[in-house]
Design a protein around this motif. Structure first.
Motif, PDB file in Angstrom:
ATOM      1  N   THR A 125      -8.291   9.582 -17.047  1.00 12.55           N
ATOM      2  CA  THR A 125      -7.548   8.452 -17.591  1.00 12.55           C
ATOM      3  C   THR A 125      -7.330   8.609 -19.088  1.00 12.55           C
ATOM      4  O   THR A 125      -6.263   8.260 -19.620  1.00 12.55           O
ATOM      5  N   ILE A 126      -8.325   9.136 -19.788  1.00  8.59           N
ATOM      6  CA  ILE A 126      -8.168   9.411 -21.225  1.00  8.59           C
ATOM      7  C   ILE A 126      -7.015  10.388 -21.448  1.00  8.59           C
ATOM      8  O   ILE A 126      -6.179  10.201 -22.345  1.00  8.59           O
ATOM      9  N   LYS A 127      -6.957  11.432 -20.624  1.00  9.51           N
ATOM     10  CA  LYS A 127      -5.876  12.418 -20.720  1.00  9.51           C
ATOM     11  C   LYS A 127      -4.525  11.753 -20.461  1.00  9.51           C
ATOM     12  O   LYS A 127      -3.538  12.012 -21.179  1.00  9.51           O
ATOM     13  N   LEU A 128      -4.466  10.885 -19.463  1.00 12.18           N
ATOM     14  CA  LEU A 128      -3.221  10.206 -19.112  1.00 12.18           C
ATOM     15  C   LEU A 128      -2.751   9.297 -20.236  1.00 12.18           C
ATOM     16  O   LEU A 128      -1.558   9.279 -20.589  1.00 12.18           O
TER      17      LEU A 128
ATOM     18  N   GLY B 256      -4.238   7.091  -8.179  1.00 10.66           N
ATOM     19  CA  GLY B 256      -3.997   5.652  -8.204  1.00 10.66           C
ATOM     20  C   GLY B 256      -4.853   4.905  -9.197  1.00 10.66           C
ATOM     21  O   GLY B 256      -4.353   4.077  -9.971  1.00 10.66           O
ATOM     22  N   ILE B 257      -6.161   5.186  -9.211  1.00 11.60           N
ATOM     23  CA  ILE B 257      -7.043   4.422 -10.089  1.00 11.60           C
ATOM     24  C   ILE B 257      -6.802   4.769 -11.551  1.00 11.60           C
ATOM     25  O   ILE B 257      -6.892   3.905 -12.428  1.00 11.60           O
ATOM     26  N   MET B 258      -6.476   6.044 -11.865  1.00 11.69           N
ATOM     27  CA  MET B 258      -6.198   6.417 -13.249  1.00 11.69           C
ATOM     28  C   MET B 258      -4.925   5.728 -13.751  1.00 11.69           C
ATOM     29  O   MET B 258      -4.889   5.171 -14.857  1.00 11.69           O
ATOM     30  N   ILE B 259      -3.882   5.728 -12.908  1.00 16.46           N
ATOM     31  CA  ILE B 259      -2.623   5.098 -13.310  1.00 16.46           C
ATOM     32  C   ILE B 259      -2.809   3.588 -13.463  1.00 16.46           C
ATOM     33  O   ILE B 259      -2.262   2.971 -14.382  1.00 16.46           O
ATOM     34  N   THR B 260      -3.602   2.997 -12.580  1.00 16.34           N
ATOM     35  CA  THR B 260      -3.853   1.555 -12.662  1.00 16.34           C
ATOM     36  C   THR B 260      -4.553   1.192 -13.958  1.00 16.34           C
ATOM     37  O   THR B 260      -4.151   0.257 -14.669  1.00 16.34           O
ATOM     38  N   ALA B 261      -5.636   1.912 -14.283  1.00 19.92           N
ATOM     39  CA  ALA B 261      -6.374   1.616 -15.516  1.00 19.92           C
ATOM     40  C   ALA B 261      -5.515   1.872 -16.752  1.00 19.92           C
ATOM     41  O   ALA B 261      -5.547   1.093 -17.713  1.00 19.92           O
ATOM     42  N   ALA B 262      -4.730   2.958 -16.732  1.00 15.07           N
ATOM     43  CA  ALA B 262      -3.859   3.252 -17.870  1.00 15.07           C
ATOM     44  C   ALA B 262      -2.807   2.165 -18.045  1.00 15.07           C
ATOM     45  O   ALA B 262      -2.500   1.749 -19.177  1.00 15.07           O
ATOM     46  N   ALA B 263      -2.243   1.682 -16.929  1.00 16.02           N
ATOM     47  CA  ALA B 263      -1.228   0.625 -17.009  1.00 16.02           C
ATOM     48  C   ALA B 263      -1.828  -0.666 -17.556  1.00 16.02           C
ATOM     49  O   ALA B 263      -1.205  -1.344 -18.397  1.00 16.02           O
ATOM     50  N   MET B 264      -3.035  -1.027 -17.109  1.00 22.21           N
ATOM     51  CA  MET B 264      -3.680  -2.240 -17.627  1.00 22.21           C
ATOM     52  C   MET B 264      -3.993  -2.101 -19.116  1.00 22.21           C
ATOM     53  O   MET B 264      -3.823  -3.052 -19.892  1.00 22.21           O
ATOM     54  N   TYR B 265      -4.445  -0.910 -19.520  1.00 24.57           N
ATOM     55  CA  TYR B 265      -4.748  -0.685 -20.938  1.00 24.57           C
ATOM     56  C   TYR B 265      -3.481  -0.788 -21.790  1.00 24.57           C
ATOM     57  O   TYR B 265      -3.484  -1.434 -22.850  1.00 24.57           O
ATOM     58  N   LYS B 266      -2.391  -0.175 -21.344  1.00 24.52           N
ATOM     59  CA  LYS B 266      -1.124  -0.258 -22.078  1.00 24.52           C
ATOM     60  C   LYS B 266      -0.632  -1.699 -22.164  1.00 24.52           C
ATOM     61  O   LYS B 266      -0.124  -2.150 -23.204  1.00 24.52           O
ATOM     62  N   MET B 267      -0.790  -2.437 -21.077  1.00 26.75           N
ATOM     63  CA  MET B 267      -0.342  -3.830 -21.062  1.00 26.75           C
ATOM     64  C   MET B 267      -1.141  -4.673 -22.058  1.00 26.75           C
ATOM     65  O   MET B 267      -0.593  -5.501 -22.796  1.00 26.75           O
ATOM     66  N   LEU B 268      -2.458  -4.461 -22.081  1.00 24.60           N
ATOM     67  CA  LEU B 268      -3.297  -5.235 -22.990  1.00 24.60           C
ATOM     68  C   LEU B 268      -3.022  -4.885 -24.453  1.00 24.60           C
ATOM     69  O   LEU B 268      -2.976  -5.766 -25.319  1.00 24.60           O
TER      70      LEU B 268
ATOM     71  N   TRP C 213      -7.223  -6.449 -28.508  1.00 29.10           N
ATOM     72  CA  TRP C 213      -8.074  -5.351 -28.967  1.00 29.10           C
ATOM     73  C   TRP C 213      -9.054  -5.027 -27.842  1.00 29.10           C
ATOM     74  O   TRP C 213      -9.924  -5.831 -27.494  1.00 29.10           O
ATOM     75  N   VAL C 214      -8.891  -3.851 -27.248  1.00 26.68           N
ATOM     76  CA  VAL C 214      -9.731  -3.468 -26.121  1.00 26.68           C
ATOM     77  C   VAL C 214      -9.866  -1.963 -26.108  1.00 26.68           C
ATOM     78  O   VAL C 214      -8.962  -1.230 -26.543  1.00 26.68           O
ATOM     79  N   GLN C 215     -11.004  -1.495 -25.642  1.00 27.61           N
ATOM     80  CA  GLN C 215     -11.237  -0.058 -25.508  1.00 27.61           C
ATOM     81  C   GLN C 215     -10.907   0.381 -24.078  1.00 27.61           C
ATOM     82  O   GLN C 215     -11.116  -0.374 -23.120  1.00 27.61           O
ATOM     83  N   LEU C 216     -10.426   1.610 -23.959  1.00 30.85           N
ATOM     84  CA  LEU C 216     -10.084   2.139 -22.637  1.00 30.85           C
ATOM     85  C   LEU C 216     -11.315   2.190 -21.752  1.00 30.85           C
ATOM     86  O   LEU C 216     -11.228   1.903 -20.550  1.00 30.85           O
ATOM     87  N   ARG C 217     -12.461   2.497 -22.314  1.00 29.85           N
ATOM     88  CA  ARG C 217     -13.682   2.555 -21.512  1.00 29.85           C
ATOM     89  C   ARG C 217     -13.991   1.198 -20.884  1.00 29.85           C
ATOM     90  O   ARG C 217     -14.366   1.106 -19.712  1.00 29.85           O
ATOM     91  N   ASP C 218     -13.816   0.119 -21.652  1.00 32.67           N
ATOM     92  CA  ASP C 218     -14.093  -1.213 -21.110  1.00 32.67           C
ATOM     93  C   ASP C 218     -13.116  -1.574 -19.991  1.00 32.67           C
ATOM     94  O   ASP C 218     -13.489  -2.226 -19.009  1.00 32.67           O
TER      95      ASP C 218
END
Length: 465
Positions: free
Chosen positions: A60-63, A94-106, A112-117
């Protein structure tokens, strides 16, 4: 006067109050499903657990940092060392794209949020969403009360909590949501019989196929359901529209996942998915001919069609298998059909702890009281058979059978136990609360009659004037 009318019609009406109460309960269930999975974060700290979740986190970090193209073509030399690994062709993204999409949206809304969280909390977030889908499924099966019971049970069933706690950033965290969503949307499409509803189910199937290898369970369960409907003579045109649309759109979408690709057509594991579709087309063609031919001609056409169809399917499968064009069944798939297969031929699969047969105590630990309510749910479903109940019975019987062979599939069986248990519990509540509803209805009727009697003299005076 206007405010009084609006208050009486929209606020004070029983329907509006029931809607507010229902939405409030669903919000509390979602919040509880999210909160109960935060123990590890509150007790220790926000960390990713185990190896596979940490690999997903690295991906997910790479993505997020380099974009989808780089992620899709990334050769990770640290994984499977020293051979390395082509990530795009060996993972369900699926899970990497989902987490990346939520992080981009936030981050877009300046949160202010970290990708790890985000990755840590993905499991609890989707657990709440799964509870909402369980509500919709329960409502489709019986009524709103059943949906609320299903949502509450889905939020707390131990077999699902174990794979969706905070920090468990694994495929199952989002896959159970996708599994239940696909089933609900397909049952809804069967009821409506429209192309649009079946297309929604196909997109749910895409999300499942992109998230977890258990998409094969969907690809075989839905054809099994169609065959059951044909066997008990409940086949109808709405089912044909739903399955044909689901097969066409869902198959094309699933093939876009690089790890699946053309295997969706050439794999033995998806043979039932494709053969049932061919069978439905042949059946509809025969029904079309039946309306335009004599009985003798139709009987001859059936004999010819069956002979040609069986010859083509069997010959095609044999030819593709011999030429290596069709992917054979995997060891895990054979183990589900023959529990002794892995011990005999692939000991490394049998050595994995989550591939061991399930003990009776595990059922009690993973689904708790639902072990006792599920049989009552079976009884209710058989007694009130409809298309949705038949699908639930097919799903539950298959999931419970496979969960007995492989302990990791308790995760798939947990939603089936929840839905069966919700039917039983809601029916019991309906029966034993009937007197309470009658008492309240009688009380409200008496109150209305008393108010009418009290207002009678005043109404007579106004009429005389």
């Amino acid at each position: 006067m206007v405010l009084t009318t609006l208050y009486t019609r929209y606020v004070a009406s029983p329907r509006s109050q029931e809607l507010v109460l229902r939405l409030g309960l669903l919000a509390l269930i979602w919040l509880y499903a999210f909160s109960v999975r935060l123990f590890s974060v509150l007790r220790y700290e926000s960390v990713i657990h185990e190896f596979d979740p940490y690999f997903n986190y690295r991906s997910t970090i790479k993505l997020v940092s380099e974009g989808f193209h780089e992620f899709w073509n990334w050769f990770d030399s640290d994984s499977w060392y020293p051979l390395g690994r082509v990530i795009g062709g060996t993972v369900y993204p699926g899970i990497m794209i989902t987490a990346a999409a939520m992080y981009k949206m936030l981050t877009t809304v300046t949160a202010w949020v970290q990708l790890r969280d985000v990755c840590v909390l993905t499991g609890p977030f989707f657990a709440g969403n799964t509870a909402l889908v369980a509500y919709l499924f329960g409502k489709e099966l019986k009524d709103t009360g059943t949906g609320l019971v299903a949502a509450a049970l889905m939020a707390i069933v131990p077999g699902y909590i174990s794979r969706s706690v905070a920090g468990s950033f694994d495929n199952e965290a989002v896959a159970i949501f996708a599994l239940l969503l696909t089933f609900y949307l397909f049952v809804r499409a069967t009821r409506l019989g429209t192309v649009s509803s079946a297309a929604l189910a196909a997109f749910g199937y895409l999300y499942m196929a992109a998230s977890w290898g258990a998409y094969v369970f969907i690809s075989n369960l839905i054809p099994m359901y169609v065959l059951v409907m044909i066997a008990i003579r409940r086949y109808h045109r709405r089912l044909y529209v739903a399955y044909t649309t689901f097969w066409a759109i869902g198959g094309l979408l699933a093939m876009q996942v690089r790890f699946i690709g053309s295997n969706h057509v050439t794999s033995h594991e998806l043979l039932a998915f494709n053969v049932v579709w061919l069978g439905l087309q042949a059946w509809e063609l025969l029904m079309w001919l039946r309306a335009r031919t004599t009985p003798a001609q139709f009987a001859q056409a059936i004999t010819t069609a069956i002979t040609v169809a069986v010859s083509l399917v069997v010959g095609g499968v044999v030819l593709l298998t011999l030429t290596g064009k069709m992917t054979p069944w995997t060891g895990r798939f054979w183990t589900l059909l023959d529990p002794t297969y892995a011990k005999k031929y692939i000991p490394i699969i049998a050595s994995v702890s989550e591939h061991q047969p399930t003990t009776w105590s595990t059922y009690v630990f993973d689904v708790h009281v639902l072990v006792f309510t599920a049989p009552a749910g079976f009884y209710y479903s058989f007694k009130h058979l409809n298309d949705a109940q038949i699908f639930l019975l097919t799903f539950a019987l298959a999931a419970i059978y496979f969960s007995g062979i492989m302990i990791r599939l308790m995760l798939v069986a947990a939603p089936a136990f929840v839905l069966l248990g919700s039917l039983a519990i809601s029916h019991i509540l309906d029966v034993y609360c009937a007197d309470l509803w009658e008492t309240q209805t009688a009380g409200s009727t008496d109150a209305v009659e008393a108010a009418t009697a009290a207002a009678g003299p005043a109404l007579k005076k106004s009429k005389s004037k």
